[in-house]
Design a protein around this motif. Sequence first.
Motif, PDB file in Angstrom:
ATOM      1  N   LYS A   1     -16.874 -44.719 -39.730  1.00 40.67           N
ATOM      2  CA  LYS A   1     -17.803 -44.215 -40.636  1.00 40.67           C
ATOM      3  C   LYS A   1     -17.854 -45.132 -41.920  1.00 40.67           C
ATOM      4  CE  LYS A   1     -13.949 -44.515 -43.264  1.00 40.67           C
ATOM      5  NZ  LYS A   1     -13.801 -45.457 -44.375  1.00 40.67           N
TER       6      LYS A   1
ATOM      7  N   LEU B   1     -14.813 -40.469 -37.798  1.00 41.61           N
ATOM      8  CA  LEU B   1     -14.080 -39.772 -38.830  1.00 41.61           C
ATOM      9  C   LEU B   1     -12.904 -38.971 -38.413  1.00 41.61           C
ATOM     10  CD1 LEU B   1     -17.391 -38.104 -40.008  1.00 41.61           C
ATOM     11  CD2 LEU B   1     -15.943 -39.322 -41.259  1.00 41.61           C
TER      12      LEU B   1
ATOM     13  N   ARG C   1     -10.733 -35.594 -38.891  1.00 39.12           N
ATOM     14  CA  ARG C   1     -11.165 -34.427 -38.346  1.00 39.12           C
ATOM     15  C   ARG C   1     -10.062 -34.139 -37.322  1.00 39.12           C
ATOM     16  NH1 ARG C   1     -17.028 -32.297 -36.390  1.00 39.12           N
ATOM     17  NH2 ARG C   1     -17.741 -33.118 -38.415  1.00 39.12           N
TER      18      ARG C   1
ATOM     19  N   LEU D   1     -16.679 -40.212 -46.937  1.00 37.48           N
ATOM     20  CA  LEU D   1     -17.266 -39.268 -46.004  1.00 37.48           C
ATOM     21  C   LEU D   1     -16.245 -38.570 -45.497  1.00 37.48           C
ATOM     22  CD1 LEU D   1     -19.790 -38.349 -44.682  1.00 37.48           C
ATOM     23  CD2 LEU D   1     -19.567 -40.445 -43.084  1.00 37.48           C
ATOM     24  N   HIS D   2     -14.835 -39.112 -45.521  1.00 38.63           N
ATOM     25  CA  HIS D   2     -13.851 -38.263 -44.663  1.00 38.63           C
ATOM     26  C   HIS D   2     -13.918 -36.908 -45.275  1.00 38.63           C
ATOM     27  CE1 HIS D   2     -11.924 -41.350 -42.216  1.00 38.63           C
ATOM     28  NE2 HIS D   2     -11.782 -42.076 -43.164  1.00 38.63           N
TER      29      HIS D   2
ATOM     30  N   ASP E   1     -16.874 -34.615 -44.658  1.00 38.66           N
ATOM     31  CA  ASP E   1     -17.174 -34.126 -43.391  1.00 38.66           C
ATOM     32  C   ASP E   1     -16.036 -33.146 -43.108  1.00 38.66           C
ATOM     33  OD1 ASP E   1     -17.929 -34.460 -40.564  1.00 38.66           O
ATOM     34  OD2 ASP E   1     -15.525 -34.704 -40.434  1.00 38.66           O
TER      35      ASP E   1
ATOM     36  N   HIS F   1     -16.897 -29.254 -42.181  1.00 40.91           N
ATOM     37  CA  HIS F   1     -16.155 -28.769 -40.960  1.00 40.91           C
ATOM     38  C   HIS F   1     -15.511 -27.439 -41.209  1.00 40.91           C
ATOM     39  CE1 HIS F   1     -14.038 -29.033 -37.240  1.00 40.91           C
ATOM     40  NE2 HIS F   1     -13.009 -29.090 -37.693  1.00 40.91           N
TER      41      HIS F   1
ATOM     42  N   ASN G   1     -18.686 -36.335 -31.916  1.00 40.26           N
ATOM     43  CA  ASN G   1     -18.437 -35.997 -33.092  1.00 40.26           C
ATOM     44  C   ASN G   1     -19.490 -36.495 -34.140  1.00 40.26           C
ATOM     45  OD1 ASN G   1     -17.217 -35.402 -35.494  1.00 40.26           O
ATOM     46  ND2 ASN G   1     -15.901 -36.923 -35.322  1.00 40.26           N
TER      47      ASN G   1
ATOM     48  N   SER H   1     -21.234 -35.208 -36.978  1.00 36.25           N
ATOM     49  CA  SER H   1     -21.178 -34.956 -38.474  1.00 36.25           C
ATOM     50  C   SER H   1     -22.380 -35.038 -39.199  1.00 36.25           C
ATOM     51  CB  SER H   1     -20.229 -35.852 -39.341  1.00 36.25           C
ATOM     52  OG  SER H   1     -20.623 -37.077 -39.149  1.00 36.25           O
TER      53      SER H   1
ATOM     54  N   SER I   1     -22.509 -33.741 -42.893  1.00 33.32           N
ATOM     55  CA  SER I   1     -21.957 -34.366 -44.132  1.00 33.32           C
ATOM     56  C   SER I   1     -22.557 -35.700 -44.160  1.00 33.32           C
ATOM     57  CB  SER I   1     -20.653 -34.455 -43.548  1.00 33.32           C
ATOM     58  OG  SER I   1     -20.482 -35.201 -42.324  1.00 33.32           O
ATOM     59  N   HIS I   2     -23.087 -36.432 -43.356  1.00 31.30           N
ATOM     60  CA  HIS I   2     -23.876 -37.753 -43.371  1.00 31.30           C
ATOM     61  C   HIS I   2     -24.962 -37.549 -44.276  1.00 31.30           C
ATOM     62  CE1 HIS I   2     -21.497 -40.119 -40.480  1.00 31.30           C
ATOM     63  NE2 HIS I   2     -22.102 -41.021 -41.107  1.00 31.30           N
TER      64      HIS I   2
END
Length: 279
Positions: free
Chosen positions: A88, A109, A112, A155-156, A159, A163, A260, A262, A265-266
């Motif tokens: 990421k 990521l 998750r 971003l962690h 995401d 999620h 995965n 995402s 979120s991106h």
Amino acid sequence: MYKNTKVLLYGFGNIAHIHSKYLTILNIDWNWYDPYIKNNNFARVAEISKKTLAAYTHVMVCTPEIFHYDNYTEIRKKGFEGKILVEKPAVLKKNELFILKDRNLSVGLVERFNPCIDVLKKYFIATDCASLDFVRCSFARDNNPRVNAFVDVGLHDLDLFFHLCNPSINSFDLHRGIDTFFLTISFNKNSVARFVWSNETFAKERSITARLDDCTLQADLLDQTVKNHGPKATIENLYVEKYSPIKRQLEYFLSSSPPNLSQKSHEFFVSCLEKFEIL
């Protein structure tokens, strides 16, 4: 389980070293390529070519963030059609988001795969959520000098937010110190999420607090613990089966499980980069 699996680590910095440790534990054949490292030939590949890539089932891109998109496109242009994991963030620009449509692409990521998230997901009901707090702070002396805190770790939590909530976002605003970022998001009808990211502190923090209609959930992602604060001032320590998120992510990537990606979120992450001129 991983018969005939062979992994190429593209880039051999800290995160790639961690991945290589777990690949060895899982008894998976692996090599690495890094054009900037000249003094170590152990398991090293000399170049990236169509012939070289044909020997691998999986590629993991572990280079600095600004190279992720170029590394990914280089690998695909040279004919590799297998699974790719890009650390990421996978992209930093709106016109690069299209690569997330690749069904053989996963994004690294790792949070998750933190077992705390499994527990939160079990108890969490987005429609009953009044507010959420995400905190991710690092020791000032251990910060990443290459990028700011938002690009490094933002971003962690974004995401994890998507999620857990699959939110409909109403508005958002971001404020910045030197290397501390505060983001507030209004989502769904009357819910609020707040985020703090900092590389300027003296305590390492990775936490999520979810305030629901009938309880408050507090998760410590470092200790892998979740507390449930009930309506009668009761506190229940929920069971969390502790596990390495990195190892779990790697097992998922190497299996036949879906990617995965995402995407949402991106998209939001990139919109923040552009709107607030963070890069």
